[in-house]
Motif scaffolding. Sequence first.
Motif, PDB file in Angstrom:
ATOM      1  N   UNK A 130       4.908   3.794  -7.148  1.00 16.80           N
ATOM      2  CA  UNK A 130       5.829   2.969  -7.589  1.00 16.80           C
ATOM      3  C   UNK A 130       5.456   2.017  -8.210  1.00 16.80           C
ATOM      4  N   UNK A 131       3.857   1.505  -8.150  1.00 18.78           N
ATOM      5  CA  UNK A 131       3.407   0.631  -8.895  1.00 18.78           C
ATOM      6  C   UNK A 131       2.552   1.007 -10.117  1.00 18.78           C
ATOM      7  N   UNK A 132       3.304   1.379 -11.080  1.00 17.22           N
ATOM      8  CA  UNK A 132       2.928   2.049 -12.252  1.00 17.22           C
ATOM      9  C   UNK A 132       1.743   1.234 -12.989  1.00 17.22           C
ATOM     10  N   UNK A 133       0.823   1.808 -13.504  1.00 19.38           N
ATOM     11  CA  UNK A 133      -0.322   1.097 -14.127  1.00 19.38           C
ATOM     12  C   UNK A 133       0.310   0.574 -15.500  1.00 19.38           C
ATOM     13  N   UNK A 134       1.301   1.313 -16.132  1.00 19.94           N
ATOM     14  CA  UNK A 134       1.835   0.660 -17.328  1.00 19.94           C
ATOM     15  C   UNK A 134       2.585  -0.525 -17.035  1.00 19.94           C
ATOM     16  N   UNK A 135       3.006  -1.014 -15.923  1.00 22.33           N
ATOM     17  CA  UNK A 135       3.749  -2.353 -15.611  1.00 22.33           C
ATOM     18  C   UNK A 135       2.565  -3.272 -15.288  1.00 22.33           C
ATOM     19  N   UNK A 136       1.889  -3.904 -16.468  1.00 26.76           N
ATOM     20  CA  UNK A 136       0.731  -5.026 -15.949  1.00 26.76           C
ATOM     21  C   UNK A 136       1.206  -5.940 -15.070  1.00 26.76           C
ATOM     22  N   UNK A 137       0.401  -6.280 -14.295  1.00 30.30           N
ATOM     23  CA  UNK A 137       0.953  -7.545 -13.363  1.00 30.30           C
ATOM     24  C   UNK A 137       1.857  -6.941 -12.215  1.00 30.30           C
ATOM     25  N   UNK A 138       2.358  -5.728 -12.278  1.00 31.98           N
ATOM     26  CA  UNK A 138       3.138  -5.388 -11.314  1.00 31.98           C
ATOM     27  C   UNK A 138       2.755  -5.559  -9.827  1.00 31.98           C
ATOM     28  N   UNK A 139       1.419  -5.305  -9.544  1.00 33.22           N
ATOM     29  CA  UNK A 139       0.884  -5.277  -8.329  1.00 33.22           C
ATOM     30  C   UNK A 139       0.880  -6.719  -7.785  1.00 33.22           C
ATOM     31  N   UNK A 140       0.492  -7.603  -8.453  1.00 28.35           N
ATOM     32  CA  UNK A 140       0.230  -8.893  -8.130  1.00 28.35           C
ATOM     33  C   UNK A 140       1.643  -9.550  -8.024  1.00 28.35           C
ATOM     34  N   UNK A 141       2.732  -9.153  -8.909  1.00 22.12           N
ATOM     35  CA  UNK A 141       4.042  -9.621  -8.756  1.00 22.12           C
ATOM     36  C   UNK A 141       4.702  -9.111  -7.489  1.00 22.12           C
ATOM     37  N   UNK A 142       4.302  -8.069  -7.020  1.00 23.58           N
ATOM     38  CA  UNK A 142       4.751  -7.299  -5.895  1.00 23.58           C
ATOM     39  C   UNK A 142       4.366  -8.042  -4.485  1.00 23.58           C
ATOM     40  N   UNK A 161       0.822  -1.208   0.033  1.00 26.89           N
ATOM     41  CA  UNK A 161       0.128   0.085  -0.266  1.00 26.89           C
ATOM     42  C   UNK A 161       0.844   1.397   0.172  1.00 26.89           C
ATOM     43  N   UNK A 162       1.909   1.261   0.799  1.00 25.06           N
ATOM     44  CA  UNK A 162       2.895   2.308   0.730  1.00 25.06           C
ATOM     45  C   UNK A 162       3.511   2.785  -0.664  1.00 25.06           C
ATOM     46  N   UNK A 163       3.927   1.452  -1.149  1.00 22.67           N
ATOM     47  CA  UNK A 163       4.637   1.590  -2.336  1.00 22.67           C
ATOM     48  C   UNK A 163       3.412   2.239  -3.264  1.00 22.67           C
TER      49      UNK A 163
END
Length: 641
Positions: A368-380, A361-363
């Motif tokens: 830092x969790x850019x919407x252009x990085x698909x799947x970034x949230x789940x990976x993180x 949540x802080x990131x």
Amino acid sequence: MAIASKSPWMAMVLLFFSLMASPSYAFYLPGVAPADFQKRDPLLVKVNKLTSIKTQLPYSYYSLPYCKPDVIVDSAENLGEVLRGDRIENSPYVFEMREAKMCQIVCKVTLGEKEAKELKEKIEDEYRVNMILDNLPLVVPIKRLDQDSATIYQHGFHVGVKGQYSGSKDEKYFIHNHLSFLVKYHKDEQKDLMRIVGFEVKPYSVKHEYEGQWDDKKTRLTTCDPHAKRLITSSDSPQEVDVNKEIVFTYDVDFLESDIKWASRWDTYLLMTDDQIHWFSIVNSLMIVLFLSGMVAMIMLRTLYRDISKYNELETQEEAQEETGWKLVHGDVFRPPAHSDWLCVYAGTGVQFFGMLLVTMIFAVLGFLSPSNRGGLMTAMLLLWVFMGIFAGYASARLYKLFKGSDWKNITLRTAFTFPGTVFAIFFVLNALIWGEKSSGAVPFTTMFALVLLWFGISVPLVFVGSYLGFKKPALEDPVKTNKIPRQIPEQAWYMNPLFSILIGGILPFGAVFIELFFILTSIWLHQFYYIFGFLFLVFIILIVTCAEISIVLCYFQLCSEDYLWWWRSYLTSGSSALYLFLYATFYFFTKLEITKFVSGVLYFGYMLIASYAFFVLTGTIGFYACFLFTRLIYSSVKID
């Protein structure tokens, strides 16, 4: 201004809140370096999965009889993208920067029985085609009827539509075979370079006709001819889907200069129009928190202070025996509960989950969790879960040592395997169902192996490291000594029945989050953007406070009625909010979703069961540790002979 003059810090808090939850708040870092294009540079369009809110089963773009490039190349995908079912591949659509083209032929397809059947099924289930250009998803702009000039953007375009010919009642299926693309770009006047800031489409269904023999892309269409100024602007003569029908796929592409800067090109996608509802959600949650905080303040400051003063002034044992209330159970309040080993396991897992969510949540709030990085949230989230294993092991071992346990390796193994093992088992069954439907959402064997490797290779060893460190430290000392013989618990009033108080306790934490929960469910199951992590972070803080306060209030009432079995009840009191979450998910399923397939329904309830289980562990742990600190605080404040 009056507030600011009297209390500068209050003004700063209000400013922070307004920034965090302003309607346009969707702060993010662009995530990737911008791509600069010159005139006539090639622009490669990629295709992604086909998605439907009616089935929730994604399929590969080329599972339908669309035009294929000479060689299909898969794009490299991260772990989150694979788990989301993304399948990004190249396409036969290639544009040239600022070179508008009209009526470009892609290919001609003659439908066989199988292809016609698959197209009809996908149109029936309202599947959408997703494409990507320069990492931007394709959207269909739709004018809102209720607002002047307001435009909303929908992910991808429908494969086709159902309809009837005029004068006929028979329902037919029509495919969108002509795509009118619009590429928006921002121009750097000094360097004469361009950056893509928008990718839109208007789909049409057109029954193309052509002169003479078919000669691939050299064929002259009579239905769409830029030389004769005959362009497609409607679907008046649509292309029907049926066996042996010829479908000609065509496209237009136009370019439009835009004032939107590259760094803020996602704003149109992420802008939420219903920020008033989010504000209502925050205010509603804050009312609950203020009410509970008032009760806790009253208990802590008035009742407890009075009790402690009175208990400490008692001079004779006879006077003490006449007293009632929480001090009487001091000899039993820290007695280890039944199944204390499982309490250690679940408390440790909750700490792991809490740490993962807090850092994510802080990131997200910091962008830092850019919407252009698909799947970034789940990976993180997956990687953070794995690395938070050390805290899970530490928390469970410290609690286990407090309960005078000695077999720390057993507890460590259970902490490392209970929650992830249950989730993995449900996930494995759901994945088998998806695989049975031949959907691209099925996680491949290699990815499944990677998940198991993360679990066994990193998470489990870290849980052991945490447990070893936690067990090596000296055990926490209880503020009061525990009697050898357990005290008999008097008969309780009906409202202090464990089941009743546990169920009541879960209502307020759920009430604090249920409005935001609606938006999260909509984003997951109706495939909409969700990027207001400012609101979500505030709601998360409110959830923590609510869980802690409701558990403390009910724990105090329980101890006052001389019932010292608070350990498990404190966990279950706030944890029961997970039951309400699952009931709300069921309500949402029947009122908001149009899922009709059995497999899709099983998927929905399977994933919501995992979410509710995780919510139970999170809220239960918050409530438990709040009561743990509360009881240690009040019993260390009284003199006990």
